[in-house]
Design a protein around this motif. Sequence first.
Motif, mmCIF file in Angstrom:
data_model
loop_
_atom_site.group_PDB
_atom_site.id
_atom_site.type_symbol
_atom_site.label_atom_id
_atom_site.label_comp_id
_atom_site.label_asym_id
_atom_site.label_seq_id
_atom_site.Cartn_x
_atom_site.Cartn_y
_atom_site.Cartn_z
ATOM 1 N N MET A 97 0.645 -1.064 -0.050
ATOM 2 C CA MET A 97 -0.024 0.014 0.076
ATOM 3 C C MET A 97 0.800 1.299 0.129
ATOM 4 S SD MET A 97 -3.254 0.484 2.125
ATOM 5 C CE MET A 97 -3.255 1.801 3.351
ATOM 6 N N LYS A 98 0.489 2.263 -0.847
ATOM 7 C CA LYS A 98 1.193 3.452 -0.689
ATOM 8 C C LYS A 98 1.305 4.294 0.481
ATOM 9 C CE LYS A 98 1.740 7.248 -3.923
ATOM 10 N NZ LYS A 98 0.953 8.033 -5.337
ATOM 11 N N PRO A 99 2.357 5.014 0.800
ATOM 12 C CA PRO A 99 2.458 5.610 2.011
ATOM 13 C C PRO A 99 1.310 6.865 1.975
ATOM 14 C CG PRO A 99 4.434 5.208 1.187
ATOM 15 C CD PRO A 99 3.702 4.867 0.032
ATOM 16 N N LYS A 100 0.730 7.177 3.018
ATOM 17 C CA LYS A 100 0.016 8.306 3.160
ATOM 18 C C LYS A 100 0.959 9.861 3.097
ATOM 19 C CE LYS A 100 -3.962 6.256 3.934
ATOM 20 N NZ LYS A 100 -5.058 6.484 2.804
ATOM 21 N N LEU A 101 0.262 10.537 2.912
ATOM 22 C CA LEU A 101 0.949 12.082 2.639
ATOM 23 C C LEU A 101 0.670 12.944 3.526
ATOM 24 C CD1 LEU A 101 3.324 13.348 0.717
ATOM 25 C CD2 LEU A 101 1.701 13.795 -0.850
ATOM 26 N N ILE A 102 1.465 13.712 4.224
ATOM 27 C CA ILE A 102 1.078 14.566 5.063
ATOM 28 C C ILE A 102 2.016 15.882 4.831
ATOM 29 C CG2 ILE A 102 0.897 15.792 7.498
ATOM 30 C CD1 ILE A 102 0.514 12.956 8.488
ATOM 31 N N SER A 115 3.235 9.208 -7.807
ATOM 32 C CA SER A 115 4.098 8.167 -7.922
ATOM 33 C C SER A 115 3.367 6.861 -7.452
ATOM 34 C CB SER A 115 5.149 8.062 -6.935
ATOM 35 O OG SER A 115 6.023 7.148 -6.904
ATOM 36 N N PRO A 116 3.635 5.588 -8.218
ATOM 37 C CA PRO A 116 3.278 4.439 -8.136
ATOM 38 C C PRO A 116 3.903 3.636 -6.965
ATOM 39 C CG PRO A 116 4.297 4.341 -9.963
ATOM 40 C CD PRO A 116 4.317 5.641 -9.717
ATOM 41 N N ILE A 117 5.087 4.184 -6.471
ATOM 42 C CA ILE A 117 5.847 3.565 -5.567
ATOM 43 C C ILE A 117 5.458 3.404 -4.373
ATOM 44 C CG2 ILE A 117 8.303 3.776 -4.381
ATOM 45 C CD1 ILE A 117 9.228 5.406 -6.807
ATOM 46 N N GLU A 118 5.472 2.150 -3.697
ATOM 47 C CA GLU A 118 4.651 1.974 -2.443
ATOM 48 C C GLU A 118 5.854 1.842 -1.342
ATOM 49 O OE1 GLU A 118 2.224 -1.508 -2.863
ATOM 50 O OE2 GLU A 118 1.150 -0.634 -4.267
ATOM 51 N N ASP A 119 6.902 1.316 -1.592
ATOM 52 C CA ASP A 119 8.086 1.338 -0.308
ATOM 53 C C ASP A 119 8.333 2.638 -0.115
ATOM 54 O OD1 ASP A 119 10.103 -0.335 1.076
ATOM 55 O OD2 ASP A 119 11.062 1.495 0.146
ATOM 56 N N ILE A 120 8.196 3.040 1.054
ATOM 57 C CA ILE A 120 8.328 4.400 1.680
ATOM 58 C C ILE A 120 9.941 5.071 1.475
ATOM 59 C CG2 ILE A 120 8.828 3.930 3.965
ATOM 60 C CD1 ILE A 120 7.024 6.354 4.697
ATOM 61 N N ASP A 121 10.835 4.304 1.717
ATOM 62 C CA ASP A 121 12.317 4.370 1.744
ATOM 63 C C ASP A 121 12.468 4.778 -0.046
ATOM 64 O OD1 ASP A 121 12.951 4.612 4.461
ATOM 65 O OD2 ASP A 121 13.013 2.484 4.320
ATOM 66 N N ALA A 122 11.929 3.838 -0.716
ATOM 67 C CA ALA A 122 12.191 3.974 -2.218
ATOM 68 C C ALA A 122 11.626 5.389 -2.608
ATOM 69 C CB ALA A 122 11.601 2.833 -2.939
ATOM 70 N N LEU A 125 12.002 10.912 -4.654
ATOM 71 C CA LEU A 125 11.739 12.299 -4.715
ATOM 72 C C LEU A 125 12.509 13.275 -4.168
ATOM 73 C CD1 LEU A 125 8.282 11.815 -2.418
ATOM 74 C CD2 LEU A 125 8.554 12.372 -5.087
ATOM 75 N N LEU A 126 13.668 12.878 -3.561
ATOM 76 C CA LEU A 126 14.826 13.787 -3.289
ATOM 77 C C LEU A 126 15.408 14.429 -4.576
ATOM 78 C CD1 LEU A 126 16.803 12.009 -0.841
ATOM 79 C CD2 LEU A 126 15.951 14.176 -0.290
ATOM 80 N N PRO A 127 15.874 13.990 -5.563
ATOM 81 C CA PRO A 127 16.160 14.768 -6.751
ATOM 82 C C PRO A 127 15.072 15.697 -7.516
ATOM 83 C CG PRO A 127 16.129 12.286 -7.315
ATOM 84 C CD PRO A 127 15.938 12.431 -5.863
#
Length: 138
Positions: free
Chosen positions: A1-6, A103-110, A115-117
């Motif tokens: 599941m995709k991380p929630k965004l705050i 983004s479809p990325i589900e792993d929070i660290d990935a 997102l950093l760049p």
Amino acid sequence: MKPKLILMSHGNMAYETLQSARMIAGDLAAAEVVSMEEHDGLAGTQKKLTALLDKLGEEEVLILADLKGGTPCNAAMMEMGMRENIRVMSGLNLALVIEAALSPIEDIDALVAYLLPIGKDAVAAIELPELDDDEYEE
């Protein structure tokens, strides 16, 4: 599941950034906002964030804060120290919010690594292209 965004900011920046993102990318149902008001201070901001995080439970959460070292970011960092399911990034901007939401990325660290760049590349000096004399005549 995709991380929630705050999204977190001083004043209404987070709310307005989310509204702008919705204008471009549609409804971002997974996004929430914590706005620090002038009278909130660290304790009030922490209380708002804690209530929201308690509501989300054990879901992974990515917090995008406006300013590294600012009160909203510090409140997020304090929660990150107590909850394993949270990651925090500073430098809130519209490009970052749109990419995080779409983004479809589900792993929070990935997702953070992705997102950093994007957040950094969204800040650039814009220069006008130089036109040759031939281009002026056309």
